[in-house]
Write an enzyme that holds these catalytic residues in place. Structure first.
Site, PDB file in Angstrom:
ATOM      1  N   ARG A 153      53.743  71.968  57.520  1.00  0.00           N
ATOM      2  CA  ARG A 153      54.999  71.404  56.987  1.00  0.00           C
ATOM      3  C   ARG A 153      55.755  70.658  58.078  1.00  0.00           C
ATOM      4  O   ARG A 153      56.308  69.584  57.859  1.00  0.00           O
ATOM      5  CB  ARG A 153      55.869  72.528  56.415  1.00  0.00           C
ATOM      6  CG  ARG A 153      55.358  73.064  55.098  1.00  0.00           C
ATOM      7  CD  ARG A 153      56.098  74.336  54.712  1.00  0.00           C
ATOM      8  NE  ARG A 153      57.515  74.115  54.539  1.00  0.00           N
ATOM      9  CZ  ARG A 153      58.443  75.077  54.677  1.00  0.00           C
ATOM     10  NH1 ARG A 153      58.078  76.307  54.997  1.00  0.00           N
ATOM     11  NH2 ARG A 153      59.709  74.794  54.495  1.00  0.00           N
TER      12      ARG A 153
ATOM     13  N   HIS B 131      68.783  88.287  57.047  1.00  0.00           N
ATOM     14  CA  HIS B 131      68.170  87.064  57.553  1.00  0.00           C
ATOM     15  C   HIS B 131      69.217  85.960  57.549  1.00  0.00           C
ATOM     16  O   HIS B 131      69.959  85.803  56.583  1.00  0.00           O
ATOM     17  CB  HIS B 131      66.980  86.646  56.672  1.00  0.00           C
ATOM     18  CG  HIS B 131      66.386  85.331  57.108  1.00  0.00           C
ATOM     19  ND1 HIS B 131      65.481  85.238  58.130  1.00  0.00           N
ATOM     20  CD2 HIS B 131      66.607  84.067  56.677  1.00  0.00           C
ATOM     21  CE1 HIS B 131      65.150  83.967  58.316  1.00  0.00           C
ATOM     22  NE2 HIS B 131      65.824  83.237  57.441  1.00  0.00           N
TER      23      HIS B 131
ATOM     24  N   SER C 213      58.517  80.828  52.323  1.00  0.00           N
ATOM     25  CA  SER C 213      58.303  81.073  53.752  1.00  0.00           C
ATOM     26  C   SER C 213      59.186  82.230  54.237  1.00  0.00           C
ATOM     27  O   SER C 213      58.707  83.169  54.879  1.00  0.00           O
ATOM     28  CB  SER C 213      58.624  79.784  54.525  1.00  0.00           C
ATOM     29  OG  SER C 213      58.678  80.024  55.901  1.00  0.00           O
TER      30      SER C 213
ATOM     31  N   ASP D 229      51.853  81.910  56.305  1.00  0.00           N
ATOM     32  CA  ASP D 229      53.087  81.174  56.612  1.00  0.00           C
ATOM     33  C   ASP D 229      52.971  80.450  57.944  1.00  0.00           C
ATOM     34  O   ASP D 229      53.441  79.323  58.079  1.00  0.00           O
ATOM     35  CB  ASP D 229      54.296  82.114  56.622  1.00  0.00           C
ATOM     36  CG  ASP D 229      55.578  81.346  56.958  1.00  0.00           C
ATOM     37  OD1 ASP D 229      55.925  80.446  56.169  1.00  0.00           O
ATOM     38  OD2 ASP D 229      56.189  81.599  58.005  1.00  0.00           O
TER      39      ASP D 229
ATOM     40  N   LYS E 201      57.920  86.683  54.585  1.00  0.00           N
ATOM     41  CA  LYS E 201      58.032  87.450  55.830  1.00  0.00           C
ATOM     42  C   LYS E 201      58.933  88.673  55.627  1.00  0.00           C
ATOM     43  O   LYS E 201      58.654  89.743  56.139  1.00  0.00           O
ATOM     44  CB  LYS E 201      58.576  86.548  56.949  1.00  0.00           C
ATOM     45  CG  LYS E 201      57.524  85.547  57.427  1.00  0.00           C
ATOM     46  CD  LYS E 201      58.078  84.581  58.445  1.00  0.00           C
ATOM     47  CE  LYS E 201      58.908  83.515  57.828  1.00  0.00           C
ATOM     48  NZ  LYS E 201      59.102  82.285  58.516  1.00  0.00           N
TER      49      LYS E 201
HETATM   50  N1  URA Z   1      62.764  79.414  58.257  1.00  0.00           N
HETATM   51  C1  URA Z   1      61.556  79.854  57.857  1.00  0.00           C
HETATM   52  O1  URA Z   1      61.093  80.908  58.251  1.00  0.00           O
HETATM   53  N2  URA Z   1      60.862  79.059  57.004  1.00  0.00           N
HETATM   54  C2  URA Z   1      61.324  77.894  56.541  1.00  0.00           C
HETATM   55  O2  URA Z   1      60.656  77.245  55.768  1.00  0.00           O
HETATM   56  C3  URA Z   1      62.583  77.470  56.981  1.00  0.00           C
HETATM   57  C4  URA Z   1      63.293  78.252  57.843  1.00  0.00           C
END
Ligand code: URA
Length: 436
Positions: free
Chosen positions: A168, A82, A183, A161, A187
């Site tokens: 957010r 990621h 977050s 999320d 995932k």
């Molecule tokens: N990317 C995400 O998936 N979540 C965040 O909070 C910030 C960047």
């Protein structure tokens, strides 16, 4: 549940219990807690923070708010990478087929771009016929058969999320380390990974502008990933200058294919091989980093990942004939203009933020989530810091939809490059690795 009392507790800086966090995430996902109350909780968390146990509980509760991918038993480890996002960062594209050829399974669930940072799915959507949204069963089937998939989150994966991120975004609570950690990791953990490598970027075009902030985020994510049973490492990488020589959706796909064909810019190659090498170490497939890098390099040079890329594309509905025809074109945008250097000298700076803003304003990025993007626009043939350029040499090319747009972009792109009489010492691309 009395959610108000939990908001007040967090507002006063007290610690929430894991079961309280699990319950409010369950209820919020089910629509039983109103957005205004959740926004208040997010603001309380933004100011008061969460400790490790609270962040773990939040991450796991969010992961479990929807489907977690289930894979059959297999000796090939499940891995992913990621990136926190940057300009020209297309590493995921060649990395997924490379990892599949190294004997991994790669369920790479990716996102779209927002603001100046590009999104992997937007890049892939520039490929004729490519399907980036797949149901969970097809994701699992493709990973088992092909070894890799790059696709979007399904509607039923980590719905908490999706809802929380939207709040957010609208409530000024995005830049919170525990909220970002939960977050991102919720995932990634929904992919049932054995190992994860995180590329946490710092610099003028990164989410985290300073290395110290990037390190803080990386440490939090690494600690939590490992605590949740996924071997997790992070590298801190420089995002002051774009990665590679091309930025913009289709132009990045083109550069990714070039990379799989042995024609990669050096910085791209460094990052791809580093990510692969860390995963080889994390899964105990290699003993030393040098061995791992050698193995990854040999695999990339073998041509197998290039063939695997086509296999992945075909499995996701791409029209390979049309794709390969498109690859032969120098440009797909209507107007292509060269930006020339006004003087001779060493490039001392190529500002990733300016490049990212130019591409976004050409239509290659989104200011709002719903906005449509233009896949053909972008910047390529970028000169890199440390390189010598003659007067009138090409600093980069602009791909635009019309000449007015191109002219505006050219003027701004000239300000992205700085020159020096002497070659400056280049900042390292990968400056740190965090494993605990
Ligand atoms: N990317 C995400 O998936 N979540 C965040 O909070 C910030 C960047």
């Amino acid at each position: 549940m009395n959610f108000l009392s939990l908001i007040e507790k967090k507002r006063e800086g007290k610690v929430l219990l894991p079961e309280q966090i699990h319950k409010f995430i369950r209820e919020f996902t089910a629509g039983q807690i109103p957005d205004y109350q959740m926004s208040a909780m997010l603001m309380a968390i933004y100011f008061r923070g969460l400790n490790t146990a609270e962040t773990t509980a939040l991450t796991l509760a969010m992961r479990d708010s929807g489907d977690v991918l289930k894979f059959p038993k297999d000796k090939r480890p499940l891995v992913d990478k990621h990136s926190t996002g940057g300009i020209g960062d297309k590493v995921s594209l060649p990395l997924a087929p490379l990892l599949a050829c190294l004997g991994f399974r790669v369920p790479m669930i990716s996102g779209r771009g927002l603001g100046i940072t590009g999104g992997t799915l937007d890049k892939l959507d520039s490929i004729p016929g490519f399907q980036s949204l797949l149901p969970a069963a097809q994701i699992v089937k493709q990973v088992q058969q092909v070894g890799c998939v790059i696709c979007g989150q399904t509607d039923t994966m980590v719905p908490a999320d999706k809802k929380i991120y939207a709040l957010r975004d609208a409530s000024g609570t995005v830049p919170s380390i525990p909220l970002i950690t939960a977050s991102i990791l919720s995932k990634k953990l929904a992919e049932s990974l054995g190992a994860l490598i995180l590329d946490v970027k710092f610099g003028c075009a990164a989410f985290m502008q300073t290395k110290a902030d990037a390190r803080k985020l990386a440490r939090a994510m690494v600690a939590l990933g490992n605590e949740c049973g996924t071997s997790t490492r992070a590298i801190l990488t420089d995002m002051n200058t774009p990665l590679g020589r091309a930025a913009g959706n289709w132009l990045e796909v083109k550069e990714s294919v070039a990379c799989l064909e042995g024609k990669s810019p050096a910085d791209m190659m460094e990052l791809i091989l580093d990510c692969a090498a860390h995963l080889l170490i994390q899964t105990k497939k290699s003993k030393t980093f040098a061995d791992a890098r050698k193995l990854a390099g040999a695999c990339l040079n073998s041509g197998a990942p290039r063939a695997k890329w086509d296999e992945m594309l075909a499995a996701q509905g791409a029209d390979l004939k049309a794709f390969n025809r498109k690859l032969t074109l120098d440009a797909t945008a209507k107007v292509v203009v060269e930006v020339k250097s006004a003087k001779a000298g060493y490039i001392s700076w190529c500002d990733a933020r300016i490049i990212g803003e130019v591409i976004r304003d050409l239509g290659g990025g989104r200011l709002m989530k719903e906005a449509h993007i233009n896949y053909d626009v972008g910047v390529d043939q970028m000169a890199k810091p440390g390189e010598w350029v003659e007067k009138n040499a090409v600093l980069c090319r602009v791909h635009a939809t019309d000449s007015t747009q191109a002219k505006i972009a050219m003027a701004r792109l000239k300000t992205a490059f700085a020159f020096a009489a002497k070659r400056a010492v280049k900042a390292p691309l990968v400056s740190e690795m965090i494993s605990r």
